[in-house]
Design a protein around this motif. Structure first.
Motif, PDB file in Angstrom:
ATOM      1  N   ASN A 266       0.830  -1.213   0.000  1.00 38.02           N
ATOM      2  CA  ASN A 266       0.000   0.000   0.000  1.00 38.02           C
ATOM      3  C   ASN A 266       0.862   1.261   0.000  1.00 38.02           C
ATOM      4  OD1 ASN A 266      -2.445   1.398  -0.038  1.00 38.02           O
ATOM      5  ND2 ASN A 266      -2.545   1.528   2.193  1.00 38.02           N
ATOM      6  N   VAL A 267       1.830   1.273  -0.898  1.00 40.09           N
ATOM      7  CA  VAL A 267       2.767   2.389  -1.019  1.00 40.09           C
ATOM      8  C   VAL A 267       2.329   3.294  -2.172  1.00 40.09           C
ATOM      9  CG1 VAL A 267       5.143   2.986  -1.654  1.00 40.09           C
ATOM     10  CG2 VAL A 267       4.709   1.118  -0.056  1.00 40.09           C
ATOM     11  N   SER A 268       2.398   4.593  -1.946  1.00 38.11           N
ATOM     12  CA  SER A 268       2.107   5.557  -3.018  1.00 38.11           C
ATOM     13  C   SER A 268       3.428   5.988  -3.644  1.00 38.11           C
ATOM     14  CB  SER A 268       1.376   6.777  -2.456  1.00 38.11           C
ATOM     15  OG  SER A 268       0.130   6.402  -1.906  1.00 38.11           O
ATOM     16  N   PRO A 269       3.696   5.576  -4.880  1.00 38.71           N
ATOM     17  CA  PRO A 269       4.993   5.892  -5.482  1.00 38.71           C
ATOM     18  C   PRO A 269       5.083   7.354  -5.907  1.00 38.71           C
ATOM     19  CG  PRO A 269       3.591   4.829  -7.089  1.00 38.71           C
ATOM     20  CD  PRO A 269       2.823   4.818  -5.791  1.00 38.71           C
ATOM     21  N   ILE A 270       6.294   7.846  -5.959  1.00 37.71           N
ATOM     22  CA  ILE A 270       6.558   9.159  -6.546  1.00 37.71           C
ATOM     23  C   ILE A 270       7.179   8.898  -7.911  1.00 37.71           C
ATOM     24  CG2 ILE A 270       7.879  11.294  -6.338  1.00 37.71           C
ATOM     25  CD1 ILE A 270       7.674  10.959  -3.295  1.00 37.71           C
ATOM     26  N   ILE A 271       6.423   9.216  -8.936  1.00 45.89           N
ATOM     27  CA  ILE A 271       6.849   8.902 -10.302  1.00 45.89           C
ATOM     28  C   ILE A 271       7.459  10.147 -10.940  1.00 45.89           C
ATOM     29  CG2 ILE A 271       6.098   8.120 -12.577  1.00 45.89           C
ATOM     30  CD1 ILE A 271       3.790   6.649 -11.137  1.00 45.89           C
ATOM     31  N   LEU A 298       7.821  11.219   3.609  1.00 47.65           N
ATOM     32  CA  LEU A 298       8.492  10.543   4.722  1.00 47.65           C
ATOM     33  C   LEU A 298       8.032  11.046   6.086  1.00 47.65           C
ATOM     34  CD1 LEU A 298      12.112  10.222   3.314  1.00 47.65           C
ATOM     35  CD2 LEU A 298      10.594   8.331   3.941  1.00 47.65           C
ATOM     36  N   GLU A 299       7.375  12.177   6.130  1.00 51.72           N
ATOM     37  CA  GLU A 299       6.854  12.658   7.413  1.00 51.72           C
ATOM     38  C   GLU A 299       5.765  11.737   7.948  1.00 51.72           C
ATOM     39  OE1 GLU A 299       5.590  16.677   7.183  1.00 51.72           O
ATOM     40  OE2 GLU A 299       7.586  17.468   6.707  1.00 51.72           O
ATOM     41  N   GLN A 300       5.067  11.047   7.045  1.00 53.36           N
ATOM     42  CA  GLN A 300       3.954  10.193   7.453  1.00 53.36           C
ATOM     43  C   GLN A 300       4.164   8.713   7.121  1.00 53.36           C
ATOM     44  OE1 GLN A 300       1.420  11.429   9.196  1.00 53.36           O
ATOM     45  NE2 GLN A 300       2.272  13.497   9.040  1.00 53.36           N
ATOM     46  N   ASN A 301       5.243   8.398   6.425  1.00 57.36           N
ATOM     47  CA  ASN A 301       5.438   7.028   5.944  1.00 57.36           C
ATOM     48  C   ASN A 301       6.871   6.564   6.184  1.00 57.36           C
ATOM     49  OD1 ASN A 301       2.777   6.545   4.237  1.00 57.36           O
ATOM     50  ND2 ASN A 301       3.493   8.608   3.760  1.00 57.36           N
ATOM     51  N   ASN A 302       7.041   5.245   6.231  1.00 57.82           N
ATOM     52  CA  ASN A 302       8.361   4.669   6.483  1.00 57.82           C
ATOM     53  C   ASN A 302       9.153   4.412   5.213  1.00 57.82           C
ATOM     54  OD1 ASN A 302       7.638   4.494   9.202  1.00 57.82           O
ATOM     55  ND2 ASN A 302       6.685   2.508   8.884  1.00 57.82           N
ATOM     56  N   ILE A 303       8.447   4.317   4.100  1.00 58.44           N
ATOM     57  CA  ILE A 303       9.092   3.978   2.832  1.00 58.44           C
ATOM     58  C   ILE A 303       8.701   4.996   1.782  1.00 58.44           C
ATOM     59  CG2 ILE A 303       9.194   2.282   0.957  1.00 58.44           C
ATOM     60  CD1 ILE A 303       8.637   0.106   3.028  1.00 58.44           C
TER      61      ILE A 303
END
Length: 428
Positions: A266-271, A298-303
């Motif tokens: 459930n990761v939102s990629p940065i394309i 990264l403020e809200q996510n680990n990956i």
């Protein structure tokens, strides 16, 4: 987070495994301890039944060692030993072999207590429903009659190693003081620690000490300590350590791996748009925007996953771009990989909580090392074929844990498996 719990019977394996499943880990029990090829990347916690409780101690040690060696080889780093709550089996012998398997660096923390099942240890004595073990029906067990109740002696009966006992008075201390008690035993040469516990709160405290310790401590217990220990390891990972993934590989397999990972985690990629890296008038703006997006993420996510791959998008026509920009294919590819590498460098520099990095595509890795003035990579381990794990040596990223992956390496699960392996290693 990859976990292997080794049990000596199937019922105990399932009882321990279901607790890990309740933590949200995809958990599977393996019946056939010797058939390691059945391990799958989709499983986060594997409980292996060696079916060795009633074997002689030599055979039990051989099975245990075989499983440890195999699961370490495939990249598992979090281990625990499921033991019987009434100390049947080869606990002492297995603790001794366990320590040897981990090059005498492991500490076996033996806590037979299972308060929810009325198994407790106080003063080193194991009580079942408030009765000394030796006075229960287990004293008449036809296979392993339990005629003693003092746990340190039960352990010593099957090992030549010294066994320390940490009593309830010490467990009732603060976490800091209890950790000091553990460390003093280790400084005195003990590698096997038997610890009292009569409540779940005691077990939680022991787990806290184990995770906070600088030593490799492994639970030997019926399940409660293993669950508390792994839960704390997961929380530490989620709270503190972050990972950046940079994927510059542009092929069908890389796209499948990336999409599988995105959906699974459930990761939102940065394309990023690779064509903008080619255009000098747009390159810096694209990099600045991407660096900001990644830092905000990264403020809200680990990956954070940064990639040039956009699902179902037509791949770049390098020959056409070569003519359009009047430059070589190699020069175009270099601009793209250098753009990704520069973004990766700046995201790590601006976010010190990033402890690990995975780069896919050899050119991205080379550009990152060049831009950060690294001397090289200290290689530590092969995670999969064409996937290496190590630490950056020298330069701006000195000490960062890094995993380098060939763009065409593995199957659709490989990226997910590699990141789980990296997550485990940046904690340890």
């Amino acid at each position: 987070m990859d976990i292997a719990v080794i049990a000596d019977d199937l019922t105990g394996a399932n009882a321990c495994g279901v607790r890990l499943a309740e933590l949200g880990l995809r958990t599977m029990t393996k019946f056939h301890w010797s058939e390691h090829q059945h391990y799958t990347n989709d499983t986060e916690a594997t409980i292996i039944d060696t079916n060795s409780r009633y074997l002689d101690k030599t055979a039990a040690k051989e099975r245990l060692r075989s499983v440890i060696d195999e699961y370490r080889y495939i990249g598992v780093r979090n281990f625990a030993k499921r033991i019987d709550s009434t100390m049947r089996g080869n606990v002492g012998a297995e603790a001794e072999e366990w320590i040897r398997a981990f090059n005498n660096e492991a500490i076996a923390v033996i806590v037979p207590s299972f308060p929810d099942s009325n198994r407790t240890v106080i003063g080193g004595y194991l009580l079942v429903d408030g009765t000394l073990l030796q006075h229960t029906n287990l004293s008449k067990d036809p296979l392993t009659p339990m005629t003693k109740s003092y746990v340190p002696d039960l352990v010593r009966a099957k090992t030549s190693l010294s066994v320390a006992h940490i009593d309830l008075k010490e467990v009732e201390q603060s976490v800091s003081d209890l950790k000091n008690s553990f460390h003093q035993c280790i400084a005195d040469g003990f590698r096997i620690l038997v610890v009292d516990a009569i409540t779940n709160a005691h077990i939680e405290k022991i787990a806290t000490v184990m995770v906070a310790s600088k030593y490799r401590m492994n639970p030997f217990d019926p399940g409660p300590l293993t669950t508390a220990y792994m839960n704390r390891k997961m929380k530490n990972l989620n709270r503190e350590d972050k990972i950046i993934i940079s994927i510059g590989s542009a092929n069908e397999l890389a796209e499948k791996q990336t999409q599988y990972f995105i959906e699974r985690r459930n990761v939102s990629p940065i394309i990023v748009d690779p064509e903008k890296f080619i255009d000098p008038t747009k390159c810096m703006d694209e990099m600045s925007k991407t660096i900001k997006k990644a830092s905000d993420h990264l403020e809200q996510n680990n990956i954070v996953l940064i990639t040039t791959i956009k699902p179902n998008q037509k791949r770049l026509n390098f020959r056409q771009l070569e003519e359009e920009w009047n430059t070589s294919v190699n020069s175009i590819a270099q601009r793209i990989t250098e753009g990704l590498a520069m973004i990766t460098k700046e995201v790590i520099a601006q976010n010190p909580e990033v402890k690990g990095c995975l780069t896919s595509g050899g050119d991205v890795t080379a550009s990152l090392c060049s831009l950060t003035n690294a001397n090289g990579i200290e290689l530590l381990e092969e995670i999969n074929p064409l996937v290496a794990y190590g630490k950056v040596n020298g330069g701006d990223l000195n000490g960062i844990k890094i995993m380098t992956k060939g763009g065409s390496a593995g199957n659709k699960n490989t990226l997910d498996h590699c990141i789980r392996a990296l997550e485990t290693r940046i904690v340890n």
